[in-house]
Design a protein around this motif. Structure first.
Motif, PDB file in Angstrom:
ATOM      1  N   TYR A  50       0.854  -1.183   0.000  1.00  0.00           N
ATOM      2  CA  TYR A  50       0.000   0.000   0.000  1.00  0.00           C
ATOM      3  C   TYR A  50       0.896   1.241   0.000  1.00  0.00           C
ATOM      4  CZ  TYR A  50      -4.290   2.640   0.930  1.00  0.00           C
ATOM      5  OH  TYR A  50      -5.368   3.470   0.822  1.00  0.00           O
ATOM      6  N   PRO A  51       0.587   2.245  -0.842  1.00  0.00           N
ATOM      7  CA  PRO A  51       1.445   3.438  -0.886  1.00  0.00           C
ATOM      8  C   PRO A  51       1.625   4.064   0.494  1.00  0.00           C
ATOM      9  CG  PRO A  51      -0.135   3.456  -2.690  1.00  0.00           C
ATOM     10  CD  PRO A  51      -0.529   2.319  -1.788  1.00  0.00           C
ATOM     11  N   GLU A  52       2.861   4.388   0.828  1.00  0.00           N
ATOM     12  CA  GLU A  52       3.148   4.972   2.141  1.00  0.00           C
ATOM     13  C   GLU A  52       2.526   6.348   2.297  1.00  0.00           C
ATOM     14  OE1 GLU A  52       7.245   4.982   3.134  1.00  0.00           O
ATOM     15  OE2 GLU A  52       7.503   2.821   2.882  1.00  0.00           O
ATOM     16  N   GLU A  53       2.480   7.089   1.210  1.00  0.00           N
ATOM     17  CA  GLU A  53       1.908   8.434   1.266  1.00  0.00           C
ATOM     18  C   GLU A  53       0.914   8.598   0.121  1.00  0.00           C
ATOM     19  OE1 GLU A  53       3.348  13.120   1.268  1.00  0.00           O
ATOM     20  OE2 GLU A  53       4.802  11.513   1.592  1.00  0.00           O
ATOM     21  N   ASP A  79      -4.201  -2.724   8.531  1.00  0.00           N
ATOM     22  CA  ASP A  79      -3.765  -4.025   9.035  1.00  0.00           C
ATOM     23  C   ASP A  79      -2.246  -4.069   9.165  1.00  0.00           C
ATOM     24  OD1 ASP A  79      -2.690  -4.460   6.492  1.00  0.00           O
ATOM     25  OD2 ASP A  79      -4.283  -5.827   5.862  1.00  0.00           O
ATOM     26  N   LYS A  80      -1.700  -5.219   9.537  1.00  0.00           N
ATOM     27  CA  LYS A  80      -0.268  -5.350   9.792  1.00  0.00           C
ATOM     28  C   LYS A  80       0.584  -5.061   8.564  1.00  0.00           C
ATOM     29  CE  LYS A  80      -0.380 -10.368   9.012  1.00  0.00           C
ATOM     30  NZ  LYS A  80       0.360 -10.348   7.742  1.00  0.00           N
ATOM     31  N   ASP A  81      -0.028  -5.188   7.358  1.00  0.00           N
ATOM     32  CA  ASP A  81       0.697  -4.920   6.114  1.00  0.00           C
ATOM     33  C   ASP A  81       0.445  -3.512   5.585  1.00  0.00           C
ATOM     34  OD1 ASP A  81       1.847  -7.532   5.919  1.00  0.00           O
ATOM     35  OD2 ASP A  81      -0.126  -8.275   5.306  1.00  0.00           O
ATOM     36  N   GLY A  82      -0.323  -2.721   6.361  1.00  0.00           N
ATOM     37  CA  GLY A  82      -0.550  -1.337   5.971  1.00  0.00           C
ATOM     38  C   GLY A  82      -1.737  -1.110   5.067  1.00  0.00           C
ATOM     39  N   LEU A  93      -4.103  -4.580  -9.612  1.00  0.00           N
ATOM     40  CA  LEU A  93      -3.794  -5.745  -8.794  1.00  0.00           C
ATOM     41  C   LEU A  93      -3.112  -5.280  -7.521  1.00  0.00           C
ATOM     42  CD1 LEU A  93      -2.306  -7.907 -11.673  1.00  0.00           C
ATOM     43  CD2 LEU A  93      -4.488  -8.362 -10.514  1.00  0.00           C
ATOM     44  N   GLN A  94      -3.627  -5.699  -6.384  1.00  0.00           N
ATOM     45  CA  GLN A  94      -3.005  -5.334  -5.114  1.00  0.00           C
ATOM     46  C   GLN A  94      -3.288  -6.430  -4.090  1.00  0.00           C
ATOM     47  OE1 GLN A  94      -4.878  -3.885  -2.261  1.00  0.00           O
ATOM     48  NE2 GLN A  94      -6.851  -3.345  -3.179  1.00  0.00           N
ATOM     49  N   PRO A  95      -2.343  -6.701  -3.185  1.00  0.00           N
ATOM     50  CA  PRO A  95      -2.428  -7.864  -2.302  1.00  0.00           C
ATOM     51  C   PRO A  95      -3.713  -7.984  -1.499  1.00  0.00           C
ATOM     52  CG  PRO A  95      -0.239  -6.908  -2.180  1.00  0.00           C
ATOM     53  CD  PRO A  95      -1.074  -5.958  -2.987  1.00  0.00           C
ATOM     54  N   ALA A  96      -4.261  -6.859  -1.054  1.00  0.00           N
ATOM     55  CA  ALA A  96      -5.450  -6.923  -0.202  1.00  0.00           C
ATOM     56  C   ALA A  96      -6.673  -7.455  -0.937  1.00  0.00           C
ATOM     57  CB  ALA A  96      -5.746  -5.542   0.382  1.00  0.00           C
ATOM     58  N   SER A  97      -6.619  -7.525  -2.266  1.00  0.00           N
ATOM     59  CA  SER A  97      -7.746  -8.067  -3.030  1.00  0.00           C
ATOM     60  C   SER A  97      -7.857  -9.575  -2.879  1.00  0.00           C
ATOM     61  CB  SER A  97      -7.592  -7.726  -4.517  1.00  0.00           C
ATOM     62  OG  SER A  97      -7.684  -6.337  -4.733  1.00  0.00           O
ATOM     63  N   PHE A  98      -6.775 -10.200  -2.448  1.00  0.00           N
ATOM     64  CA  PHE A  98      -6.725 -11.651  -2.395  1.00  0.00           C
ATOM     65  C   PHE A  98      -6.666 -12.127  -0.940  1.00  0.00           C
ATOM     66  CE2 PHE A  98      -4.556 -10.161  -6.230  1.00  0.00           C
ATOM     67  CZ  PHE A  98      -5.327 -10.764  -7.212  1.00  0.00           C
TER      68      PHE A  98
END
Length: 549
Positions: free
Chosen positions: A73-76, A420-423, A452-457
């Motif tokens: 996830y983008p930090e800013e 969450d823990k992964d931001g 595509l981004q990790p939280a989708s899965f």
């Protein structure tokens, strides 16, 4: 936007919309539209493509349809909208939701904050699935149309040209070519997205982008492991692998035969819905020799006993695949396949079948039949009001990695979501009640291109899922072919296609099940020529010719 809506058919809207159009006397004001129906979508300059560059993905997108990939996830977050788009007026929107409805506006703090961010008093008429097919024509028949109106792919709606020309604003001068750059988030959409909003040579709405690639087979890797993976280099190898994994309480394939033929027709180099020959003629994919060869192959698979012995319209195939009883199902697109298998079992990530060269043919992949799930049109009004509503839609199309997108999708940190823990943002109980349903409707109206981004899965393999699906998309896009008629209109299609599709799908099921003979396939299409197919093909041909394509 969820990819789980893929199996839903929008065709049920067609008859009802025709009745609604008649009720509002649109056929009278739309005589010119009817006259132009056969030569629809004449030359129009599509909006220029200006990708959003303030947020850089880890894996780059492209105009061909490759999805951007984010590994974190983008930090800013950045801003994509510099000013409040609305003018304080009341705005009504008709759209559809794919989840539970949100709390009503009077009890919904997030909705009121959306009003403030948009600068309007938004009344959202939220149709449901199913249910939109009744709500849409009822609102059309009532006469006082909403300011913003989501229209599913125009080829499935009768008399949509009359509705647009009679009641909705022509957006061509506002978004054609570089004019769209006044709305940067809308300019982030590709020409393929915009083509779906073109009717009679004019642009009528802001698209609702959908993943570029269409249906694929997704396999349970645990089942296909014994056959060295869910892949093949020929029809013989595919059949052998299906036989190898079938046995006991396991079958290789779900019994939705129409989907099987459609997906496997890609291995035979079959057309993507509608094809155009060098002489300009148009043909439908199910009447092609490639589709017939695929049908023959599916009959062979059926005789080999590799299909699950169930209803060809079974609704729980995905669950049975997660349970290890079915080896592979057809999904809307690669990302949807991986996501849906993770939903049913977080440890299960679908393996995507790449089309293989079948029986001397060069395989291809199919781009999504429509490219979007529709577009949102704007009711006729002054230039000032139309531009204001375009500004509102521009806000709703904020890309991933922007503050606007996070706010629309998740609400306010601490009350509606936490990281969450992964931001990644995750909705709280309040967020699910207030934000989720409203966002579903807003993102149906219009949204940014899919990423595509990790939280989708679901599960712990999101980063690898992004990498895997991105690689699959690249492979599929290397051979992908489009639907030749996207952005083109046929009156005969809107009038007759629903019946044609139902009858042809029923015939596929009967042939594969052994109730009818494959020798009946070609005569069926010969009979459908004078019943509407010939008109469809000729109207599409004239429209393509008028557009100089």
């Amino acid at each position: 936007m969820t990819t789980g809506m893929s199996r839903r058919r929008f065709l049920g809207l067609s008859t009802a919309v025709a009745a609604g159009a008649a009720a509002t006397s649109l056929t009278g004001c739309g005589s010119s539209a009817a006259g132009k129906g056969e030569a629809a979508s004449a030359k129009v300059k599509l909006p220029s493509y200006a990708p959003f560059t303030k947020v850089k993905p880890d894996l780059a997108a492209n105009a061909k349809g490759l999805s951007a990939g984010f590994l974190s996830y983008p930090e800013e977050l950045v801003r994509s909208v510099t000013r409040t788009p609305g003018d304080g007026s009341k705005v009504t929107m008709l759209t559809e939701i794919w989840v539970q409805p949100p709390l009503s506006k009077g009890s919904n703090d997030h909705w009121r904050q959306v009003d403030k961010a948009l600068g309007v008093e938004l009344t959202a008429i939220l149709g449901t699935d199913p249910g939109y097919e009744e709500k849409f024509p009822a609102i059309v028949a009532a006469g006082d149309l909403p300011d913003l109106m989501w229209i599913p792919p125009n080829q499935g709606l009768q008399h949509i040209a009359q509705l647009l020309e009679g009641k909705m604003a022509d957006l061509t001068e506002y978004v054609s070519g570089d004019a769209v750059k006044d709305y940067p988030n809308l300019a982030n959409m590709t020409p393929a997205h915009w083509k779906t909003a073109v009717v009679n040579g004019r642009i009528w709405g802001a698209p609702s982008p959908y993943p570029a690639l269409g249906q694929v087979y997704g396999g349970n890797p645990e089942i296909w492991q014994k056959a060295d993976g869910f892949s093949a280099r020929s029809t013989e190898e595919f059949l052998d692998k299906c036989k190898e994994v079938t046995g006991g309480n396991v079958w290789a394939l779900e019994p939705i035969y129409v989907n099987a033929v459609s997906v496997l027709s890609q291995c035979f180099g079959g057309p993507n819905k509608w094809a155009r020959a060098k002489d300009g003629s148009v043909s439908y994919h199910m009447e092609s020799e490639e589709f017939l060869e695929a049908l023959n192959f599916v009959v062979k698979l059926k005789k080999a006993g590799v299909f699950y012995p169930g209803d060809p319209k079974m609704a729980d195939a995905y669950v049975k695949m997660a349970q290890g009883r079915i080896g592979a199902c057809v999904y809307a697109n690669p990302a949807g396949a991986r996501k849906d298998t993770r939903i049913n079992d977080p440890a299960l990530g679908a393996e995507i079948l790449i089309p293989f060269d079948a029986d001397g043919h060069k395989a291809n992949a199919h781009l999504h039949a429509f490219g979007t799930i529709g577009y949102t049109a704007i009711k006729k009004g002054s230039e000032k009001r139309v531009r204001m509503l375009l500004d509102v839609l521009n806000y709703l199309a904020a890309p991933f990695g922007t503050k606007e997108r996070e706010f629309l999708e998740f609400g306010t940190e601490g009350t509606d979501f936490t990281y969450d823990k992964d931001g990644f943002p995750q909705r709280t109980k309040q967020g699910k009640q207030q934000v989720e349903g409203l966002y579903s409707g807003l993102t149906t109206a219009t949204t940014a291109p899919f990423v595509l981004q990790p939280a989708s899965f679901p599960g712990d393999e999101g980063v690898q899922d992004v990498r895997d699906i991105y690689a699959v998309e690249k492979k599929l896009l290397a051979t992908a072919v489009p639907n030749a008629t996207i952005g083109h209109y046929s009156d005969a299609y809107t009038e007759r296609f629903g019946r044609m599709q139902t009858e042809s799908n029923d015939l596929v099921n009967d042939i594969v099940a052994g109730r009818r003979k494959i020798s009946e396939w070609k005569p069926f299409w010969q009979e459908w020529g004078p019943k509407g197919l010939d008109r469809m093909k000729e109207e599409f041909r004239k429209s393509l010719e008028a557009a100089g394509e």
